[in-house]
Design an enzyme around this catalytic site. Structure first.
Site, PDB file in Angstrom:
ATOM      1  N   THR A   1       5.561   0.379  -1.388  1.00 38.00           N
ATOM      2  CA  THR A   1       4.171   0.092  -1.764  1.00 38.00           C
ATOM      3  C   THR A   1       3.321  -0.085  -0.513  1.00 38.00           C
ATOM      4  O   THR A   1       3.795  -0.590   0.505  1.00 38.00           O
ATOM      5  CB  THR A   1       4.139  -1.195  -2.611  1.00 38.00           C
ATOM      6  OG1 THR A   1       4.799  -0.932  -3.857  1.00 38.00           O
ATOM      7  CG2 THR A   1       2.710  -1.653  -2.904  1.00 38.00           C
TER       8      THR A   1
ATOM      9  N   THR B   1       1.086   3.051   3.893  1.00 35.78           N
ATOM     10  CA  THR B   1       2.079   3.916   4.551  1.00 35.78           C
ATOM     11  C   THR B   1       3.000   4.528   3.494  1.00 35.78           C
ATOM     12  O   THR B   1       3.319   5.726   3.550  1.00 35.78           O
ATOM     13  CB  THR B   1       2.890   3.114   5.584  1.00 35.78           C
ATOM     14  OG1 THR B   1       2.016   2.239   6.293  1.00 35.78           O
ATOM     15  CG2 THR B   1       3.575   4.042   6.572  1.00 35.78           C
TER      16      THR B   1
ATOM     17  N   ASP C   1       9.926   2.351   2.565  1.00 37.81           N
ATOM     18  CA  ASP C   1       8.881   1.366   2.289  1.00 37.81           C
ATOM     19  C   ASP C   1       8.155   1.006   3.583  1.00 37.81           C
ATOM     20  O   ASP C   1       8.653   1.259   4.681  1.00 37.81           O
ATOM     21  CB  ASP C   1       9.536   0.108   1.668  1.00 37.81           C
ATOM     22  CG  ASP C   1       8.563  -0.732   0.859  1.00 37.81           C
ATOM     23  OD1 ASP C   1       7.338  -0.518   0.966  1.00 37.81           O
ATOM     24  OD2 ASP C   1       9.038  -1.617   0.127  1.00 37.81           O
TER      25      ASP C   1
ATOM     26  N   ALA D   1       5.962  -1.876   6.112  1.00 35.46           N
ATOM     27  CA  ALA D   1       6.308  -3.176   6.703  1.00 35.46           C
ATOM     28  C   ALA D   1       5.076  -3.745   7.381  1.00 35.46           C
ATOM     29  O   ALA D   1       4.146  -3.001   7.740  1.00 35.46           O
ATOM     30  CB  ALA D   1       7.439  -3.018   7.707  1.00 35.46           C
ATOM     31  N   ASP D   2       5.093  -5.061   7.558  1.00 32.67           N
ATOM     32  CA  ASP D   2       3.980  -5.723   8.256  1.00 32.67           C
ATOM     33  C   ASP D   2       4.356  -6.136   9.671  1.00 32.67           C
ATOM     34  O   ASP D   2       3.498  -6.146  10.557  1.00 32.67           O
ATOM     35  CB  ASP D   2       3.523  -6.946   7.443  1.00 32.67           C
ATOM     36  CG  ASP D   2       3.084  -6.519   6.056  1.00 32.67           C
ATOM     37  OD1 ASP D   2       2.293  -5.574   5.960  1.00 32.67           O
ATOM     38  OD2 ASP D   2       3.572  -7.089   5.075  1.00 32.67           O
TER      39      ASP D   2
ATOM     40  N   GLY E   1       5.054  -7.564   2.453  1.00 35.91           N
ATOM     41  CA  GLY E   1       4.383  -8.225   1.341  1.00 35.91           C
ATOM     42  C   GLY E   1       2.889  -8.418   1.484  1.00 35.91           C
ATOM     43  O   GLY E   1       2.280  -9.071   0.641  1.00 35.91           O
TER      44      GLY E   1
ATOM     45  N   GLY F   1       0.924  -6.327   0.806  1.00 34.66           N
ATOM     46  CA  GLY F   1       0.449  -5.674  -0.414  1.00 34.66           C
ATOM     47  C   GLY F   1       0.858  -6.412  -1.678  1.00 34.66           C
ATOM     48  O   GLY F   1       0.531  -5.966  -2.793  1.00 34.66           O
TER      49      GLY F   1
ATOM     50  N   GLU G   1       9.954  -5.130  -4.219  1.00 35.35           N
ATOM     51  CA  GLU G   1      10.490  -4.417  -3.048  1.00 35.35           C
ATOM     52  C   GLU G   1      11.863  -4.958  -2.660  1.00 35.35           C
ATOM     53  O   GLU G   1      12.765  -4.191  -2.298  1.00 35.35           O
ATOM     54  CB  GLU G   1       9.515  -4.545  -1.874  1.00 35.35           C
ATOM     55  CG  GLU G   1       8.225  -3.762  -2.096  1.00 35.35           C
ATOM     56  CD  GLU G   1       7.136  -4.038  -1.070  1.00 35.35           C
ATOM     57  OE1 GLU G   1       6.246  -3.185  -0.934  1.00 35.35           O
ATOM     58  OE2 GLU G   1       7.172  -5.091  -0.412  1.00 35.35           O
TER      59      GLU G   1
ATOM     60  N   LYS H   1       3.024  -2.318  14.405  1.00 35.65           N
ATOM     61  CA  LYS H   1       3.778  -3.301  13.605  1.00 35.65           C
ATOM     62  C   LYS H   1       5.052  -3.766  14.320  1.00 35.65           C
ATOM     63  O   LYS H   1       5.704  -4.708  13.879  1.00 35.65           O
ATOM     64  CB  LYS H   1       4.151  -2.689  12.246  1.00 35.65           C
ATOM     65  CG  LYS H   1       2.974  -2.124  11.441  1.00 35.65           C
ATOM     66  CD  LYS H   1       2.315  -3.189  10.621  1.00 35.65           C
ATOM     67  CE  LYS H   1       1.224  -2.658   9.709  1.00 35.65           C
ATOM     68  NZ  LYS H   1       1.711  -1.945   8.535  1.00 35.65           N
TER      69      LYS H   1
HETATM   70  C1  5RP Z   1       3.591  -4.346   0.201  1.00 35.93           C
HETATM   71  C2  5RP Z   1       4.206  -4.177   1.532  1.00 35.93           C
HETATM   72  C3  5RP Z   1       3.692  -3.058   2.371  1.00 35.93           C
HETATM   73  O1  5RP Z   1       4.698  -2.111   2.495  1.00 35.93           O
HETATM   74  C4  5RP Z   1       3.302  -3.604   3.714  1.00 35.93           C
HETATM   75  O2  5RP Z   1       2.342  -4.643   3.511  1.00 35.93           O
HETATM   76  C5  5RP Z   1       2.705  -2.525   4.603  1.00 35.93           C
HETATM   77  O3  5RP Z   1       1.497  -2.073   4.058  1.00 35.93           O
HETATM   78  P1  5RP Z   1       0.664  -0.901   4.732  1.00 35.93           P
HETATM   79  O4  5RP Z   1       1.557   0.290   4.760  1.00 35.93           O
HETATM   80  O5  5RP Z   1      -0.512  -0.717   3.828  1.00 35.93           O
HETATM   81  O6  5RP Z   1       0.281  -1.351   6.116  1.00 35.93           O
HETATM   82  O7  5RP Z   1       5.119  -4.872   1.926  1.00 35.93           O
HETATM   83  O8  5RP Z   1       4.093  -5.468  -0.462  1.00 35.93           O
END
Ligand code: 5RP
Length: 228
Positions: free
Chosen positions: A28, A31, A83, A85-86, A97, A99, A105, A123
């Site tokens: 989610t 990315t 997936d 990541a932050d 998280g 998102g 996840e 990141k």
């Molecule tokens: C959602 C997440 C996302 O994968 C994470 O926040 C990265 O988001 P983005 O790709 O928009 O930077 O963990 O729960």
């Protein structure tokens, strides 16, 4: 190149791991959305996969692109999950998280034979802990959980449009800035033991590899085979 270009580049590198016949976990976020769009193009070109999604938004995007998305409730094992990541460090300790999808996840990651994260290079950090760690909370227990979290962190209820944010399963998210995250495994166990905490964004054992793109160049980090 923008950060979003790097997100796309990382996503397009990671989808090279996907093979026909796989059950693929769809992450989610922005990315992950690049990754789903890349998979959609591959499916249009003949790739034959099944998928589960970690959020309603990712399921909807995937379905519009012709990807077969199944209800995770009926799926016991996933071959590969990709997936976002932050925060990621070189030990592949990851915070997720932002998102709000970290509980789903985590479930999909735990069911996966392999999990890779994709991100722009910003990141990558020397050690996780600067970012807030999202915690999913049962609304019934909000007051008690906030008081418990405040013992180790600065907890802030996530808001959207002036009201508390709700996850896909209608729970709250409390974003926690920990005063000390130097022992993340201990922190994760402590969090998980608080009644009313349903999940959190510390992914400490789930991630096998990371694709990180900086100015269009992808760096791949791979967990050593004997690490758990
Ligand atoms: C959602 C997440 C996302 O994968 C994470 O926040 C990265 O988001 P983005 O790709 O928009 O930077 O963990 O729960």
């Amino acid at each position: 190149m923008s950060a979003d270009d790097d997100k796309r580049v990382a996503a397009e590198a990671a989808v090279a791991e996907v093979r026909s016949g796989m059950m693929v976990g769809l992450g989610t976020g922005s990315t992950a959305a690049h990754m789903i769009r890349a998979l959609g193009r591959m499916v249009a070109d003949g790739l034959d996969i099944d998928a589960v999604a970690t959020s309603v938004a990712s399921a909807e995007l995937a379905r519009t692109l012709g990807i077969r998305v199944h209800d995770f409730a009926g799926v016991a094992r996933v071959d590969l999950t990709i997936d976002g990541a932050d925060e990621i460090d070189d030990r592949l300790l990851v915070v997720k998280g932002a998102g709000g999808a970290m509980l789903r996840e985590k479930c999909v990651a735990a069911a996966s034979g392999r999990m890779v994260v994709i991100a722009d290079g910003a990141k990558r950090v020397p050690a996780i802990g600067a970012a807030r760690v999202p915690v999913e909370v049962l609304p019934f227990a909000r007051g008690f959980v906030m008081r418990a979290l405040a013992k180790r962190a600065d907890p802030a209820t996530r808001m959207t449009g002036g009201v508390p944010y709700r996850t896909d399963q209608d729970m709250l998210v409390v974003d926690c800035l920990f005063r000390d995250l130097s022992e993340p495994h201990g922190t994760a166990a402590w969090l998980q033991a608080i009644p009313g905490v349903l999940g959190h964004g510390l992914f400490l054992t789930e991630v096998h590899a990371a694709y990180l793109a900086t100015n269009g160049t992808v760096t791949k980090l791979e967990r050593p085979v004997n690490r758990d």
